[in-house]
Design a protein around this motif. Sequence first.
Motif, PDB file in Angstrom:
ATOM      1  N   VAL A  89      46.864  37.878  57.349  1.00 57.53           N
ATOM      2  CA  VAL A  89      46.057  38.477  58.306  1.00 57.53           C
ATOM      3  C   VAL A  89      46.938  39.532  59.048  1.00 57.53           C
ATOM      4  N   MET A  90      48.217  39.406  58.962  1.00 62.04           N
ATOM      5  CA  MET A  90      49.152  40.410  59.394  1.00 62.04           C
ATOM      6  C   MET A  90      48.873  41.875  58.935  1.00 62.04           C
ATOM      7  N   THR A  96      47.509  43.317  66.035  1.00 65.75           N
ATOM      8  CA  THR A  96      48.596  43.209  67.318  1.00 65.75           C
ATOM      9  C   THR A  96      49.466  42.065  67.343  1.00 65.75           C
ATOM     10  N   GLU A  97      50.494  42.787  68.229  1.00 63.66           N
ATOM     11  CA  GLU A  97      51.641  41.742  68.596  1.00 63.66           C
ATOM     12  C   GLU A  97      50.880  40.455  69.095  1.00 63.66           C
ATOM     13  N   GLU A  98      50.081  40.455  70.179  1.00 60.16           N
ATOM     14  CA  GLU A  98      49.636  39.143  70.620  1.00 60.16           C
ATOM     15  C   GLU A  98      49.003  38.434  69.573  1.00 60.16           C
ATOM     16  N   GLN A  99      48.232  39.093  68.770  1.00 59.10           N
ATOM     17  CA  GLN A  99      47.695  38.222  67.828  1.00 59.10           C
ATOM     18  C   GLN A  99      48.653  37.773  66.794  1.00 59.10           C
ATOM     19  N   LEU A 100      49.593  38.176  66.468  1.00 60.03           N
ATOM     20  CA  LEU A 100      50.845  37.531  65.763  1.00 60.03           C
ATOM     21  C   LEU A 100      51.580  36.371  66.616  1.00 60.03           C
ATOM     22  N   PHE A 101      51.681  36.628  67.807  1.00 54.58           N
ATOM     23  CA  PHE A 101      52.182  35.279  68.633  1.00 54.58           C
ATOM     24  C   PHE A 101      51.195  34.060  68.609  1.00 54.58           C
ATOM     25  N   GLU A 102      49.787  34.621  68.714  1.00 48.31           N
ATOM     26  CA  GLU A 102      48.824  33.540  68.605  1.00 48.31           C
ATOM     27  C   GLU A 102      48.836  32.690  67.312  1.00 48.31           C
ATOM     28  N   ASP A 134      69.475  37.494  69.191  1.00 47.81           N
ATOM     29  CA  ASP A 134      68.105  38.106  68.785  1.00 47.81           C
ATOM     30  C   ASP A 134      68.518  39.229  68.044  1.00 47.81           C
ATOM     31  N   ALA A 135      67.255  39.806  67.655  1.00 48.47           N
ATOM     32  CA  ALA A 135      67.227  40.852  66.529  1.00 48.47           C
ATOM     33  C   ALA A 135      66.300  41.885  66.937  1.00 48.47           C
ATOM     34  N   ARG A 136      66.507  43.138  66.713  1.00 44.82           N
ATOM     35  CA  ARG A 136      65.690  44.401  67.127  1.00 44.82           C
ATOM     36  C   ARG A 136      65.033  44.768  65.689  1.00 44.82           C
ATOM     37  N   LEU A 137      63.672  44.849  65.663  1.00 45.86           N
ATOM     38  CA  LEU A 137      62.965  45.041  64.702  1.00 45.86           C
ATOM     39  C   LEU A 137      63.114  46.662  64.324  1.00 45.86           C
ATOM     40  N   LEU A 138      63.526  46.875  62.879  1.00 47.83           N
ATOM     41  CA  LEU A 138      63.725  48.489  62.397  1.00 47.83           C
ATOM     42  C   LEU A 138      62.580  48.971  62.098  1.00 47.83           C
ATOM     43  N   ARG A 139      61.799  48.181  61.024  1.00 44.43           N
ATOM     44  CA  ARG A 139      60.593  48.789  60.665  1.00 44.43           C
ATOM     45  C   ARG A 139      60.047  47.690  59.889  1.00 44.43           C
ATOM     46  N   TRP A 140      58.635  47.704  59.781  1.00 45.85           N
ATOM     47  CA  TRP A 140      57.866  46.760  58.892  1.00 45.85           C
ATOM     48  C   TRP A 140      57.911  46.970  57.322  1.00 45.85           C
ATOM     49  N   THR A 141      57.898  46.243  56.482  1.00 47.81           N
ATOM     50  CA  THR A 141      57.550  46.223  54.995  1.00 47.81           C
ATOM     51  C   THR A 141      56.387  45.255  54.566  1.00 47.81           C
ATOM     52  N   VAL A 144      52.765  45.642  56.213  1.00 50.96           N
ATOM     53  CA  VAL A 144      52.554  44.818  57.374  1.00 50.96           C
ATOM     54  C   VAL A 144      52.881  46.244  58.295  1.00 50.96           C
ATOM     55  N   ASP A 145      52.096  46.422  59.373  1.00 43.86           N
ATOM     56  CA  ASP A 145      52.312  47.712  60.490  1.00 43.86           C
ATOM     57  C   ASP A 145      51.726  47.051  61.701  1.00 43.86           C
ATOM     58  N   ILE A 146      52.723  46.893  62.485  1.00 41.13           N
ATOM     59  CA  ILE A 146      52.403  46.401  64.108  1.00 41.13           C
ATOM     60  C   ILE A 146      53.476  47.534  64.904  1.00 41.13           C
ATOM     61  N   PRO A 147      52.979  48.627  65.002  1.00 37.08           N
ATOM     62  CA  PRO A 147      53.797  49.729  65.547  1.00 37.08           C
ATOM     63  C   PRO A 147      54.473  49.432  67.090  1.00 37.08           C
ATOM     64  N   SER A 148      53.786  48.471  67.777  1.00 38.09           N
ATOM     65  CA  SER A 148      54.391  48.383  69.343  1.00 38.09           C
ATOM     66  C   SER A 148      55.473  47.490  68.969  1.00 38.09           C
TER      67      SER A 148
END
Length: 402
Positions: A89-90, A96-102, A134-141, A144-148
């Motif tokens: 579903v990602m 969205t980010e909140e949907q992923l966390f949920e 922690d780690a900083r997201l560089l890009r999605w592959t 998946v595309d959650i720009p925020s």
Amino acid sequence: MNNNIFELSIKQLKEIAESLQNKVEAGLRLENQEVQCIPTFIYPKTSNVNGKAVVLDLGGTNYRVASVDFVDGKTAIRPENGFKKDLSVMKTPGFTEEQLFEEQADLIKEIKREEETSIGYCFSYPAESMPNGDARLLRWTKGVDIPSMVGKPVGKPLVDYLNAQSTPPFTSIKVINDTVASLFAGLTRSDYDAYIGLIVGTGTNMATFVRADRIAKLDAQAADGKSLPINLESGNFVPPYLTNVDHIVDALSDNRGAQRFEKAVSGMYLGEILKASFPFDEFEEKFDARKLTTIMGYPDIHKERHVRIARWIYERSARLVAASLAGLTLVLISHDPAVKNIRLIAEGSLFWSEDRKGINYKDIVNATLRSLLDSFDLKDVRVDIDRMENANLTGSAIAALS
């Protein structure tokens, strides 16, 4: 194709190993090199690992959660292989980010906790390690595309979300990639001089430990003289002796010029190499290493020329992996000549694949690596290749508890 254009001599494999060695050293000196050598700012315990952690494993869109309990260095994983969930579903547009966390939190709630715990997060998307673990997201592959979320920390926002939803709280989170998780998992045995994590599945990569004073692009004092886990991103290595067929596969790919080693080695591309070898033959559109090994294993129902070339491609992949391991071993020994015994934790369906009619992949790697080390006059150096169930979960727990 009568001549085996994929055959590599020991002399050629030695050149490949030396090329990898040089490019790893370049990646340790400078940023944005062919082999990036990305530091992970986590210093894992190599002994006396005790405690309990919750571990998350987001491998593409397959997601697992488990509780890992270390007692005197021994692990108990509950449930045995983790709670699992398909997070395809990602890939939904507008997700969205909140949907992923949920979605992630729903599975985490299955873990029964009575005390505060830390989280180890194996995150299999491109991310830059931060000094706080922690780690900083560089890009999605992987579609998946959650720009925020791009350019922001992966772990802290998730912990904040979880702690707003439930108690007892999570105290911290450490984020690592799957290759580093395999590297950490190897530390469950402390009787080795050096360690390597290896992935050869859909893609390929390696990780190892490097002393801070050997990483010129970093402030060595910031690492306090310790060894840092290094995610090589070795799939981007450009080895010598690639063929015209490899150049065709690269030209037809969606990331032309990048990941050349991966395109010659990994499961995602071996079928493409076979297809490019027979441009006028018909193949299935999606043709991966599993289908390649099926051709090799059932020669009676496939064209003889396809079977022959499939085996050449399979064997070359294993020998290239052996050459890359030899190159990394040269790096480790140049940094510390006392290194004699190396533990390698290997993950990935291709690495552990079997050839019903020939020599299995890992055995080709093992034999070729031994020949290469001998040819480099390293007869007293041993690389033990091990398979570990749930290496990602174990390695992530070590990160969380360190």
